[in-house]
Design an enzyme around this catalytic site. Structure first.
Site, PDB file in Angstrom:
ATOM      1  N   PRO A  99       0.833  -1.201   0.000  1.00 34.37           N
ATOM      2  CA  PRO A  99       0.000   0.000   0.000  1.00 34.37           C
ATOM      3  C   PRO A  99       0.878   1.266   0.000  1.00 34.37           C
ATOM      4  CG  PRO A  99      -0.733  -1.542   1.683  1.00 34.37           C
ATOM      5  CD  PRO A  99       0.542  -2.087   1.127  1.00 34.37           C
ATOM      6  N   LEU A 104       4.758   1.328   5.007  1.00 34.31           N
ATOM      7  CA  LEU A 104       5.168  -0.056   4.757  1.00 34.31           C
ATOM      8  C   LEU A 104       6.298  -0.139   3.728  1.00 34.31           C
ATOM      9  CD1 LEU A 104       1.624  -1.708   4.803  1.00 34.31           C
ATOM     10  CD2 LEU A 104       3.365  -1.826   6.572  1.00 34.31           C
ATOM     11  N   ASP A 150      14.816   2.658   6.646  1.00 32.00           N
ATOM     12  CA  ASP A 150      13.893   2.092   5.662  1.00 32.00           C
ATOM     13  C   ASP A 150      14.652   1.479   4.481  1.00 32.00           C
ATOM     14  OD1 ASP A 150      11.964   3.039   7.307  1.00 32.00           O
ATOM     15  OD2 ASP A 150      10.887   4.204   5.806  1.00 32.00           O
TER      16      ASP A 150
HETATM   17  O1  PMV Z   1       6.907   6.237   8.360  1.00 33.04           O
HETATM   18  P1  PMV Z   1       8.018   5.274   8.305  1.00 33.04           P
HETATM   19  O2  PMV Z   1       7.634   3.867   8.583  1.00 33.04           O
HETATM   20  O3  PMV Z   1       8.883   5.411   7.091  1.00 33.04           O
HETATM   21  O4  PMV Z   1       8.946   5.551   9.579  1.00 33.04           O
HETATM   22  C1  PMV Z   1       9.593   6.725   9.837  1.00 33.04           C
HETATM   23  C2  PMV Z   1      10.562   6.434  10.921  1.00 33.04           C
HETATM   24  C3  PMV Z   1      11.181   7.669  11.559  1.00 33.04           C
HETATM   25  O5  PMV Z   1      12.079   7.196  12.540  1.00 33.04           O
HETATM   26  C4  PMV Z   1      10.116   8.510  12.215  1.00 33.04           C
HETATM   27  C5  PMV Z   1      11.935   8.503  10.535  1.00 33.04           C
HETATM   28  C6  PMV Z   1      13.230   7.895  10.040  1.00 33.04           C
HETATM   29  O6  PMV Z   1      13.772   8.446   9.066  1.00 33.04           O
HETATM   30  O7  PMV Z   1      13.735   6.920  10.609  1.00 33.04           O
END
Ligand code: PMV
Length: 312
Positions: A99, A104, A150
């Protein structure tokens, strides 16, 4: 034809604090993936690239696309990295079951699948570290100070323990475990939440630094539990991380409802995952109860739920 793919992901522990140099843990979600197929176009001149992504209604020639478009950007970046300036004409077809804009990892997985398919198609292979670095460049378009977790988890496609500026460490699992990922349906751009936390940190650095330290300590304990297969303790750590995320200020009423419902339904632990202020929450469950818990969370208003087994 050359095909490559990359999985979705979810952050397990340490979001936000990871932006400030503390460790975090993320895991791939293998049942969701982005796939890229590249085929040669023998009838077009060198350098002509056609890009097709039906999920976002895109059907265009690369040279007509805005170079800042994330897809155009990663294609150019990969070609530069490979030192290919006049690639053979090709069609790049992108599809994804992840999604969009839901924490995710859809954008990241698409970037990684493009990097892989393009380098394979051109007869070169890029080490994972370089793939991850390229995908990181695209993350910067979405928010200025991404931690890098990520692109790391999506590229390595393994559970990772990640700290900014260090090589990621792959976590081996003492036992597989089951998560339910639940979407509140409230869209929450990561940049907004990250910016809000930055403002709060600037206003009260000492409080926020100690909150981040506490998160870091939970993440280290969580790694130990994952490696030893101590699932019940892992759930308790999720609850503790959630308390700290509330203090960091990224909770929301919709997350609250889903987390409470999950806890009442008998999960080992539950917390928001990713940026917060909406987006997803995750619950660690006994697989035998996953169905009934998932149904309870759906009835409480989750717009989408997914049960996934975390494996090595
Ligand atoms: O929204 P997501 O799952 O991409 O998570 C962001 C995670 C944070 O720690 C808030 C930002 C980051 O760059 O790590």
């Amino acid at each position: 034809m050359t095909t490559a793919s990359a999985p979705g992901k979810i952050i397990l522990f340490g979001e936000h604090a990871v932006v400030y140099g503390r460790p975090a843990i993320a895991v791939p979600i293998h049942q969701l993936s982005a796939t890229v197929e590249i085929s040669s176009i023998s009838t077009s001149p060198l350098g002509t690239i056609h890009v097709e992504a039906h999920d976002i209604d895109l059907d265009a020639w690369l040279h007509e696309m805005n170079p800042d478009h994330p897809l155009a950007y990663i294609i150019h970046l990969t070609l530069d990295e490979l030192g290919v300036h006049d690639p053979p004409a090709m069609g790049i077809k992108i599809s994804s079951s992840i999604p969009i804009a839901s924490g995710l990892g859809s954008g990241t997985a698409v970037s990684v699948a493009i990097i892989r398919s393009l380098s394979n198609h051109l007869g070169q292979s890029l080490p994972l570290k370089r793939q991850s670095k390229l995908a990181y460049e695209v993350e910067k378009i979405h928010h200025g100070t991404p931690s890098g977790i990520d692109n790391t988890v999506v590229t390595y496609a393994k559970p990772v323990y990640y700290e900014r500026g260090r090589d990621p460490e792959i976590i081996s699992l003492g036992a597989p475990f089951t998560l339910i990922v639940c979407d509140t349906g409230v869209q929450s751009p990561t940049a907004v939440a990250v910016e809000q936390v930055r403002k709060s940190w600037q206003d009260d650095r000492s409080t926020f630094e100690s909150l981040f330290d506490e998160v870091g300590s939970i993440v280290r304990q969580a790694r130990d539990c994952i490696e030893r297969g101590k699932i019940i303790e892992l759930g308790l750590l999720m609850d503790q991380n959630q308390v700290l995320l509330e203090a960091i200020g990224v909770h929301s009423p919709q997350l609250q409802v889903l987390i409470e419902t999950a806890r009442n339904a008998g999960v080992y632990g539950a917390k928001l995952s990713g940026a917060g202020l909406g987006g997803n929450m995750i619950a660690l469950v006994d697989p035998a109860n996953a169905n009934s818990i998932e149904n309870a969370i759906k009835s409480a208003g989750a717009v989408r739920t997914l049960t996934t087994e975390v494996i090595e």
